[in-house]
Scaffold this active site. Structure first.
Site, PDB file in Angstrom:
ATOM      1  N   SER A 216       7.115 -24.043  10.422  1.00  0.00           N
ATOM      2  CA  SER A 216       6.010 -23.886  11.560  1.00  0.00           C
ATOM      3  C   SER A 216       6.445 -24.489  12.739  1.00  0.00           C
ATOM      4  O   SER A 216       7.357 -24.037  13.247  1.00  0.00           O
ATOM      5  CB  SER A 216       4.758 -24.572  10.908  1.00  0.00           C
ATOM      6  OG  SER A 216       3.581 -24.132  11.745  1.00  0.00           O
ATOM      7  N   ASP A 342       1.227 -13.147   8.760  1.00  0.00           N
ATOM      8  CA  ASP A 342       0.901 -14.541   9.184  1.00  0.00           C
ATOM      9  C   ASP A 342       0.031 -14.449  10.337  1.00  0.00           C
ATOM     10  O   ASP A 342       0.908 -14.234  11.528  1.00  0.00           O
ATOM     11  CB  ASP A 342       2.403 -15.237   9.062  1.00  0.00           C
ATOM     12  CG  ASP A 342       2.110 -16.464   9.680  1.00  0.00           C
ATOM     13  OD1 ASP A 342       0.853 -17.049   9.890  1.00  0.00           O
ATOM     14  OD2 ASP A 342       3.090 -17.304   9.772  1.00  0.00           O
ATOM     15  N   HIS A 371       1.065 -17.760   6.039  1.00  0.00           N
ATOM     16  CA  HIS A 371       1.513 -19.119   7.040  1.00  0.00           C
ATOM     17  C   HIS A 371       1.890 -20.163   6.012  1.00  0.00           C
ATOM     18  O   HIS A 371       1.211 -20.838   5.233  1.00  0.00           O
ATOM     19  CB  HIS A 371       0.657 -19.549   7.968  1.00  0.00           C
ATOM     20  CG  HIS A 371       1.563 -20.422   8.894  1.00  0.00           C
ATOM     21  ND1 HIS A 371       2.553 -19.970   9.747  1.00  0.00           N
ATOM     22  CD2 HIS A 371       1.260 -21.767   9.417  1.00  0.00           C
ATOM     23  CE1 HIS A 371       2.902 -21.201  10.482  1.00  0.00           C
ATOM     24  NE2 HIS A 371       2.000 -22.124   9.908  1.00  0.00           N
TER      25      HIS A 371
END
Length: 407
Positions: A216, A342, A371
């Site tokens: 991320s 996502d 995600h």
């Protein structure tokens, strides 16, 4: 190939006949359940379970991945009862296990007087690499407010342990329990702390093979560092998971009503919580009351992050933080895994065409996964698709990476 339209028509005729019989008999309920199950299975196999899209301009890199990291070419079967992106994103932290990891903490000083907390998993019991000086090392970068305690980090360490590797987790300033010594935290665009950590780790083990993996925001930070340094880095390769490629598109997606309700507001409160215990230090530079009133990530970044790092506007910060603008300059082999569903990194914002212009970059794009989700199996408690990609790619690079270094 099976003709799904014919199958659907035959299934409909079958159900109609069963319902007619069942209304006067006793089998209608079972028939409906079986029929629905068959229909759902057909839909899942035809529309959900798919091979990922592998994007790479370098044929040698492609062949290397197909041979040594075959998971990126195999069909990904998302968990059949929670394949949708938002559901995967929400459930993963609650479903996946948390392997036990014992860390050795190290605090290192920075040039501006601050400190960074590193959590080491030395793997001193490694059978494959008993010599600590040459034991391969993986630097792990968690997400926005993540630390070494995140389940996805623990699973990466577990996978690395089985291969005999050492890991070190880079915790961003102020999030892992250590005190802020200066009124500065972190952001996706500023790579100074990451550069300090990479050189510190490399200097400790100069003879060890060294690569990094970011998740991320950790992936965004790592990409921005690689775009800045090109080939001038001690890292031999990197793996990136669920990075937000274009911050403008990411925040716009997260501000849609349902996504704001499910993710944006919670993420904003996490950011506020991460700085609230440092309030006394940060009040020297910021109107903390105003910062704590933010209700979106964009508002938080406008009042806090962009100001802290000297950007004239929030758009200037988001421009600088977007890895898609630096991808052309990456100078070492990088594998990037994203799911096109996502909401943190929308599929249309993934820089496919830019990736094709850099022989060092390979994108692996799944149709489902959300995600940092990538759940698979009926009860996806232990290993995710992301874990398998991480394990195979890290092993491929450490043990066979010399095959692609001449590209």
């Amino acid at each position: 190939a099976m003709d799904w339209q014919v199958l659907t028509r035959e299934l409909s005729l079958y159900l109609e006949s069963q319902v007619r019989v069942g209304l006067f008999g006793s089998g209608v309920g079972l028939s409906l359940v079986l029929g629905f199950g068959v229909a759902y299975a057909c839909y899942y196999l035809s529309s959900i379970a798919k091979k990922p899209q592998l994007v790479a301009s370098n044929d040698r890199f492609c062949r290397f991945l197909e041979e040594h990291c075959p998971v990126v070419t195999e069909t990904y079967y998302p968990t059949i009862w929670c394949w949708e992106g938002r559901v995967q994103t929400l459930l993963r932290p609650f479903i996946t296990s948390r392997p036990q990891v014992e860390y050795r903490n190290e605090l290192i000083k920075t040039a501006d007087g601050g400190q960074i907390s590193l959590d080491w998993f030395d793997n001193n019991d490694s059978l494959y690499y008993p010599d600590a000086s040459t034991r391969p090392t993986v630097l792990l970068l968690p997400g926005l407010t993540g630390t070494s305690k995140e389940s996805y980090i623990l699973h990466m360490i577990y996978q690395s342990e089985t291969l005999g590797y050492r890991c070190v987790v880079f915790n961003n300033r102020g999030v892992a329990g250590e005190e802020l010594l200066t009124p500065r935290t972190y952001c996706a665009a500023n790579t100074e702390d990451l550069e300090a950590v990479i050189h510190h780790v490399h200097n400790l083990h100069p003879s060890a093979l060294f690569m990094a993996a970011g998740v991320s925001m950790g992936g965004m930070l790592l990409l921005n560092y690689l775009g800045k340094t090109g080939r001038d880095t001690p890292l031999m390769a990197a793996a990136i998971f669920s990075a937000g490629w274009n911050v403008f598109e990411s925040v716009e997606s997260l501000e849609k009503p349902l996504n704001w309700l499910l993710f944006n507001y919670y993420l904003t409160t996490c950011l506020q919580s991460s700085i609230s215990r440092h309030r006394q230090m940060l009040e020297k530079l910021f109107d903390m009351d105003l910062v704590m009133k933010a209700r979106t990530v964009r508002e938080f970044d406008k009042q806090f992050t962009s100001v802290m790092f000297g950007y004239r506007t929030i758009d200037d910060y988001y421009e600088d933080a977007s890895p898609c603008r630096k991808l052309k300059s990456v100078g070492i082999p990088v594998l990037c895994l994203n799911s096109v569903d996502d909401v943190f990194s929308p599929g249309h914002a993934i820089p496919v065409e830019t990736a094709k212009q850099n022989a060092n970059v390979a994108l692996v794009l799944t149709s489902c996964g959300g995600h940092i989700g990538f759940l698979e199996g009926i009860w996806p408690r232990k290993c995710t698709y992301m874990d398998r990609v991480f394990k195979q790619f890290v092993q491929a690079m450490f043990e066979h990476g010399n095959k692609i270094f001449s590209m």
